[in-house]
Design an enzyme around this catalytic site. Structure first.
Site, PDB file in Angstrom:
ATOM      1  N   ARG A   1       0.016  10.275  -7.203  1.00 35.92           N
ATOM      2  CA  ARG A   1       0.062   9.838  -5.811  1.00 35.92           C
ATOM      3  C   ARG A   1       1.363  10.330  -5.191  1.00 35.92           C
ATOM      4  NH1 ARG A   1      -1.373   3.528  -6.786  1.00 35.92           N
ATOM      5  NH2 ARG A   1       0.492   3.815  -8.059  1.00 35.92           N
TER       6      ARG A   1
ATOM      7  N   TYR B   1       6.864  -1.607   5.317  1.00 33.60           N
ATOM      8  CA  TYR B   1       7.022  -2.842   4.549  1.00 33.60           C
ATOM      9  C   TYR B   1       8.453  -2.981   4.053  1.00 33.60           C
ATOM     10  CZ  TYR B   1       7.041  -5.815   0.408  1.00 33.60           C
ATOM     11  OH  TYR B   1       7.382  -6.756  -0.531  1.00 33.60           O
TER      12      TYR B   1
ATOM     13  N   ARG C   1       7.328   1.226 -14.802  1.00 36.35           N
ATOM     14  CA  ARG C   1       7.625   0.281 -13.731  1.00 36.35           C
ATOM     15  C   ARG C   1       8.202  -1.018 -14.303  1.00 36.35           C
ATOM     16  NH1 ARG C   1       7.447   4.233 -11.347  1.00 36.35           N
ATOM     17  NH2 ARG C   1       6.131   4.850  -9.582  1.00 36.35           N
TER      18      ARG C   1
ATOM     19  N   LYS D   1      11.583  -5.610   5.429  1.00 37.09           N
ATOM     20  CA  LYS D   1      12.302  -6.522   4.537  1.00 37.09           C
ATOM     21  C   LYS D   1      13.809  -6.243   4.584  1.00 37.09           C
ATOM     22  CE  LYS D   1       9.136  -8.948   2.071  1.00 37.09           C
ATOM     23  NZ  LYS D   1       9.214 -10.319   1.577  1.00 37.09           N
TER      24      LYS D   1
ATOM     25  N   PHE E   1       8.846 -17.080   1.846  1.00 37.71           N
ATOM     26  CA  PHE E   1       7.940 -16.123   1.216  1.00 37.71           C
ATOM     27  C   PHE E   1       6.900 -15.570   2.177  1.00 37.71           C
ATOM     28  CE2 PHE E   1       9.366 -19.084  -2.022  1.00 37.71           C
ATOM     29  CZ  PHE E   1       9.723 -18.255  -3.075  1.00 37.71           C
TER      30      PHE E   1
ATOM     31  N   ALA F   1       5.210 -13.364   4.335  1.00 34.79           N
ATOM     32  CA  ALA F   1       5.363 -11.966   4.731  1.00 34.79           C
ATOM     33  C   ALA F   1       4.091 -11.198   4.430  1.00 34.79           C
ATOM     34  CB  ALA F   1       6.534 -11.319   3.995  1.00 34.79           C
TER      35      ALA F   1
ATOM     36  N   ASP G   1       2.099 -22.502   5.733  1.00 31.79           N
ATOM     37  CA  ASP G   1       1.366 -21.270   5.449  1.00 31.79           C
ATOM     38  C   ASP G   1       0.211 -21.158   6.431  1.00 31.79           C
ATOM     39  OD1 ASP G   1      -0.438 -19.292   4.084  1.00 31.79           O
ATOM     40  OD2 ASP G   1       1.043 -19.488   2.471  1.00 31.79           O
TER      41      ASP G   1
ATOM     42  N   THR H   1      12.570  -7.471  -1.442  1.00 32.68           N
ATOM     43  CA  THR H   1      11.846  -6.528  -2.292  1.00 32.68           C
ATOM     44  C   THR H   1      12.738  -5.363  -2.683  1.00 32.68           C
ATOM     45  OG1 THR H   1       9.998  -4.962  -2.370  1.00 32.68           O
ATOM     46  CG2 THR H   1      10.959  -5.366  -0.227  1.00 32.68           C
TER      47      THR H   1
END
Length: 331
Positions: free
Chosen positions: A289, A138, A229, A142, A70, A72, A31, A114
């Site tokens: 939004r 984004y 969601r 991915k 992971f 990203a 990392d 994702t």
């Protein structure tokens, strides 16, 4: 097995690394700490501070059986403002990792993808057959990695699994009683934002006003008018990564969506946070939004049928564990 966890100092990566250690695996964490935290790397893991381009090769040469990836950039707004950074880091960094794996003879990888790859999906719940039409860099970066993994499986006999999911919440309690949880410099996720309001209310003096939670749109075609969601507990997500690791088969690239199957509205989340914290959390309706769909929920039917995974921990567990993490951290 000896496993490399890239991005293992971050929220999800650190929990997965801890779970792998608990299962008896040897774990190395790579990392760069651009968004992760060194103190989140679980005890017992080897920690290498570095980048995919410069350091993955030397770690892999040391002997690794598989990679869980992971590392990203993951902020949608930032990706729109700085798309080149996202393509360079998410796609370019992963290509460097894959080439380092190929050179070291490591051919198994689980990728934290994702559900943003689906953009505004044409049906709910979102299954793996839904067209991938990302609406931001984004999600697009991915999706590009998913495509590259399919090519490495075809050309180089890699065994890869991509896991696609929407929102992750909760925290994981370590064997020593401490917690691994969510802490971002820029927090965009609803549950930690709501709990932050509750935390500030707990620390405020009598009569001191606390800025309310903003509900972006209260007139959607949903039961209470607010967006619905999909949320899954980070512990359930970690379990999916362990199952995916065992499912990596040479020459194949599998894609699985992960979800709770129903989803929760913004008002439900705020209400659950209020119930757990005991705070009367203020909330105000604001304008919608642009681009926010009314409902986003993923179907887990495929991974349930093929690997036996299902989400077990509910919204109360997610909020309770996240609140315990905040309390333990003294935030």
């Amino acid at each position: 097995m000896r496993l490399l966890v890239t991005g293992g100092a971050g929220y999800i990566g650190s929990v997965v690394a801890a779970r792998l250690l608990a299962e008896g695996h040897q774990v190395a964490v790579l990392d760069d700490l651009s968004t992760g935290h060194a103190d989140a790397v679980p005890a017992g893991a080897e920690f290498i501070q570095g980048t995919l381009r410069e350091d993955a090769g030397r770690v892999l040469v040391g002997g690794v059986d598989a990679v869980l990836h992971f590392a990203a950039k993951s902020l949608v707004g930032e990706s729109v403002a700085q798309p080149a950074m996202y393509w360079d880091h998410n796609l370019g960094g992963t290509l460097a990792l894959l080439e380092a794996m190929r050179a070291a003879g490591v051919a198994r990888i689980v990728f934290s993808s994702t559900a943003a790859v689906y953009g505004e999906p044409e049906r709910i719940p979102v299954d793996e057959a839904c067209p991938a039409r990302p609406t931001n860099p984004y999600g697009a970066s991915k999706l590009a990695v998913d495509t590259v993994l399919a090519e490495y499986a075809r050309l180089h006999a890699f065994g890869g699994v991509s896991l696609r999911y929407f929102n992750v919440a909760g925290a994981w309690r370590r064997p020593d009683g401490g917690w691994l949880g969510e802490r971002h410099a820029t927090e965009t996720h609803l549950i930690p934002r709501v709990l932050d309001v509750a935390s500030r209310m707990a620390g405020s003096t009598a009569g001191e006003a606390t800025e309310p939670v903003k509900i972006f749109g209260a007139d959607y075609p949903t039961p209470d008018g607010t967006c619905v969601r999909d949320y899954i507990h980070v512990a359930d997500l970690a379990e999916a990564h362990l199952l995916a690791l065992d499912a990596c088969a040479p020459g194949t690239h599998r894609v699985y969506n992960l979800g709770n199957g129903a989803g929760f509205s913004v008002r439900e989340v705020i209400g659950r946070c209020a119930a757990v914290t005991g705070a009367d959390i203020p909330a105000v309706a604001a304008a919608r939004r642009p681009g926010d769909p009314a409902v986003l929920v993923a179907s887990s039917a495929r991974i349930h049928a093929e690997l036996g995974w299902a989400a077990h921990l509910d919204l109360r567990a997610m909020v309770s564990d996240a609140w315990a993490f905040i309390a333990a951290a003294g935030r």
